[in-house]
Enzyme design. Structure first.
Site, PDB file in Angstrom:
ATOM      1  N   LYS A  31       6.426  -0.617   7.110  1.00  0.00           N
ATOM      2  CA  LYS A  31       5.912   0.732   6.860  1.00  0.00           C
ATOM      3  C   LYS A  31       7.083   1.691   6.845  1.00  0.00           C
ATOM      4  CE  LYS A  31       2.679   1.267   9.971  1.00  0.00           C
ATOM      5  NZ  LYS A  31       1.560   1.744  10.800  1.00  0.00           N
ATOM      6  N   GLY A  48       0.829  -1.205   0.000  1.00  0.00           N
ATOM      7  CA  GLY A  48       0.000   0.000   0.000  1.00  0.00           C
ATOM      8  C   GLY A  48       0.859   1.247   0.000  1.00  0.00           C
ATOM      9  N   GLY A  97       0.597   5.534   1.094  1.00  0.00           N
ATOM     10  CA  GLY A  97      -0.162   6.645   1.663  1.00  0.00           C
ATOM     11  C   GLY A  97       0.572   7.930   1.392  1.00  0.00           C
ATOM     12  N   ASP A 112     -11.002   4.898  15.184  1.00  0.00           N
ATOM     13  CA  ASP A 112     -11.382   4.608  13.793  1.00  0.00           C
ATOM     14  C   ASP A 112     -11.583   3.112  13.616  1.00  0.00           C
ATOM     15  OD1 ASP A 112     -12.021   4.971  11.169  1.00  0.00           O
ATOM     16  OD2 ASP A 112      -9.980   5.391  10.486  1.00  0.00           O
TER      17      ASP A 112
END
Ligand code: ADE
Length: 742
Positions: A491, A458, A460, A595
């Site tokens: 990450k 992914g 971001g 969240d």
């Protein structure tokens, strides 16, 4: 047909002027400058123009070079009306001005060209006579001035002629040539209307009023004028001349310092201290218009700000966009707290109030809150009532995973950090953030060489997540892998990240390194010695729970027969129980997730679930966040009313989100919560939850969900947080359901 006329009311009172027609400079064949009055709207014959207005009253002042113009695509000389001395026997040009009614004249302003290099100069003398009625004779008494010639400065300029408060309905002025040419672009009069009876209401104020002949200077003493130039030569058409109040011979163009007229020899009736009524009325109309426009603009701005203000506040509110400065509010450092045998004493209410103060700003989500005047302390009371789910000063942290030097999360304010890779760091007590800066990372440093890139998982705004193989990584909680490479998610912080993002990344590491639970994604190691900063977490082979469920059906005979990817009801319940368990762990630390949703849960082998937090880092889920100013910020469909309205994020608001997460799971993530409602309607509904008058809309019972489980969901959405179940209770209940479903 509709005709719209724009403009200003003509209050100068000048009806018309007349005079000799303007001429041309140059000969046919050569460059000709046309100095005629091209916009004159009266009658023009070969010699004179009369009964009209034109260039001299159009408000446009000519340029220094008379051949040039402000206007585009007009002929040379367009702005000026000019005459040649050779064609006037008396060496003057006579202009007559007729007014709407009798007026009291203070000054005449003549905008003249002075391009002496081309034989153009301002007039060297002017004399004016007055008429009380149009049919009357011109009065013998004249008013006039002599100017001082300027052969140095070729700038066009205003020459101001004092008219000594003479009364009249018409004025005739003779402008004497100083050179071959005399060019005017504008003439205006400053006057006040004399009342119907003929008396000027202001006249009695004037020390030299017309009737007071003893004080009137001889009109023919013609004071000399120095038409000098100040900083510039061209006031804007709207500039208003005002004169200094000092008595005496010097008149100063104070509005723009453009012109200074020095009256020479003889004393001039002062116009100082005598307000020019026409100017006043101009000014008051102008000021009135401006004030009205400003007020209207202000109202519009206020309305726009009113509508948008709350959005901005909301934008600030959620943890994901909280700037570090905001989260690390100064009040944070004011607190003192008792932690074990440490000396700090914590005194304040440990809620999100510090981060999201219960102030007008945050209470003002658009129309909704305007409809909620009752939203006051009572709202907060109901949102905060009970000690449930809020950081409790008296409670000690039951969880064993924290080491003794770790402050008790339960004792501190909660703040949140925005995860720099786009994800959030869980909201943690404020003090923790402070302490974290000093705290050691509770996880090992991994050498970059141990990590072998496999694929990108992914991306971001703040970094990328890679799937890597980690050589010789033997996390304590994993079964012995026999030193086989372990798959990990890495990450990485962008190399160009700001210092702020970098610091947050480091803090995020520190917080994550303390979270150790089978249902919370685990930080396995970090790379902090050099860039890029990396967090190495467990890899979950089945991706996120939303995608996982979305691609599956509820298991039944048909799906089994047709080999359709499916999940059994029991597995679904099991996954739900794991989410509840992970949340129970977080809540035991008073760590607020803020969240919780299927998109933030990861699925591993055999339907194992671990709670993570990707924040808005994935475009796929940007629609789940309420966009403010083009950015996805608030997961309003998962948020409790008090989080939206009051900015209160607590474990109780996590419970609300858990209810929505359960609903998602039972609908197999085929639908977004409240999919038929717009974001605005969601916020409206929040108000209904607050009012609690039975008009609030709930998510409907998913077909797969048994009534008792739907009841659990609904209890998560109780208005008062004390009525919502704890994660402990939820977990227990679900475990029971799991046993029953066996
Ligand atoms: N980050 C993004 N995808 C992930 C996954 N499948 N497991 C762990 N962390 C992740």
């Amino acid at each position: 047909m509709r005709v719209e006329l724009y403009g200003c009311v003509w209050i100068d009172g000048l009806y018309s002027y007349s005079g000799p027609v303007g001429q041309t400079i140059g000969k046919p064949g050569a460059a000709i400058v046309y100095l005629n009055d091209s916009t004159y709207d009266g009658i023009q014959d070969s010699r004179r123009s009369h009964d009209g207005l034109g260039q001299l009253t159009d408000g446009v002042f000519g340029l220094d070079d008379f051949a040039q113009s402000h206007e585009y695509r007009v002929w040379p000389g367009y702005d000026y009306v000019g005459w040649n001395n050779d064609t006037f026997t008396g060496q003057y040009v006579e202009l007559e001005f007729e007014f709407d009614q009798r007026r009291n004249f203070s000054t005449m302003k003549v905008h003249c060209n002075n391009l002496y290099t081309k034989s153009v100069k301002i007039f060297h003398r002017v004399q004016c006579s007055f008429k009380q009625q149009l049919v009357a004779n011109w009065e013998r008494e004249l008013v006039g001035v002599t100017t001082v010639m300027d052969d140095k400065n070729p700038s066009a300029r205003f020459v101001i002629v004092p008219l000594q408060q003479r009364l009249g309905k018409a004025i005739r002025c003779q402008f004497y040539f100083a050179d071959r040419w005399m060019l005017f672009s504008e003439i205006s009069f400053q006057s006040t209307v004399v009342d119907a009876g003929g008396a000027n209401p202001l006249e009695h104020l004037h020390p030299f009023r017309r009737e007071d002949t003893s004080q009137i200077p001889d009109a023919w003493s013609t004071p000399r004028l120095n038409a000098g130039i100040g900083l510039g030569s061209e006031p804007s058409p709207t500039s208003k001349l005002t004169f200094s109040n000092t008595l005496g011979p010097t008149l100063t163009h104070t509005a723009s310092s453009l012109i200074t007229l020095i009256i020479g020899s003889s004393p001039l009736p002062t116009i100082s201290g005598h307000r020019d009524k026409a100017d006043d009325s101009n000014a008051s109309i102008l000021i009135g218009c401006l004030v009205t426009i400003i007020l209207l603009l202000l109202i519009i701005i206020v309305v726009i700000l009113w509508r948008q203000h709350w959005k901005r506040i909301l934008e600030k509110a959620p943890r994901r966009i909280l700037e570090e400065d905001a989260t690390m509010s100064p009040s944070l450092y004011n607190d003192t707290i008792v932690i074990g045998n440490q000396t700090q004493i914590f005194q304040t209410n440990p809620t999100y109030e510090r981060v999201f103060p219960f102030d007008l700003e945050y209470q003002e989500p658009a129309r909704l809150l305007r409809k909620l005047p009752e939203l006051s302390q009572s709202a907060e009371d109901s949102a905060c009532s009970g000690d449930y789910a809020e950081p409790d000063l008296t409670k000690t942290t039951p969880h064993q995973g924290f080491q003794s030097n770790v402050p008790h999360y339960a004792e501190a304010d909660i703040v949140s950090l925005q995860g720099v890779t786009g994800n959030n760091t869980y909201a943690v007590p404020a003090l923790t953030v402070d302490s974290l800066i000093k705290m050691e990372l509770a996880v090992e440093e991994i050498s970059r060489h141990q990590l072998h890139f496999k694929e990108k998982l992914g991306e971001g705004q703040f970094g990328e997540v890679h799937l890597c193989e980690a050589a010789s990584l033997q996390p304590d909680f994993l079964f012995n892998t026999g030193h086989r490479p372990v798959l990990v998610a890495v990450k990485m912080l962008r190399s160009d990240a700001t210092t702020n993002a970098r610091n947050n990344f480091l803090k995020e590491m520190k917080i994550m390194s303390r979270l150790k639970d089978p249902n919370i994604i685990r930080l396995l190691g970090v790379c902090t010695r050099d860039d890029p900063l990396c967090m190495v977490t467990e890899y979950m082979e089945n991706g996120d729970l939303n995608q996982f469920l979305c691609q599956r059906e509820l298991e039944n005979h048909f799906t089994l027969a047709k080999n359709i990817p499916s999940v059994s009801y029991r597995s679904l319940l099991h996954m739900m129980t794991q989410v509840a368990s992970g949340m129970r762990y977080l809540s035991s630390l008073n760590v607020v997730h803020r969240d919780l949703a299927t998109r933030n849960c990861l699925v591993g082998n055999c339907c194992t679930i671990k709670i993570a937090d990707f924040g808005m880092s994935r475009n796929l889920y940007s629609g789940d966040y309420y966009r403010i100013q083009g950015r996805a910020v608030l997961p309003i469909r998962w948020m409790a009313w008090e989080s939206i309205l009051l900015g209160k994020f607590t474990t109780a608001s996590d419970v609300w989100a858990f209810g929505v997460t359960m609903w998602e799971m039972f609908t197999f993530c085929k639908e977004q919560p409240y999919s038929l409602h717009s974001d605005e309607q969601i916020i409206e509904n929040t108000g209904e939850f607050f009012r609690n008058q039975g008009r609030q809309i709930y998510l409907s019972q998913p077909t797969v969900s048994p009534k008792r489980i739907f009841d659990l969901m609904v209890s998560c959405w109780n208005r008062d947080i004390k009525d919502r179940p704890s994660f402990e209770q939820i977990h227990h209940f679900l475990q029971q359901q799991l046993i029953n479903a066996a």
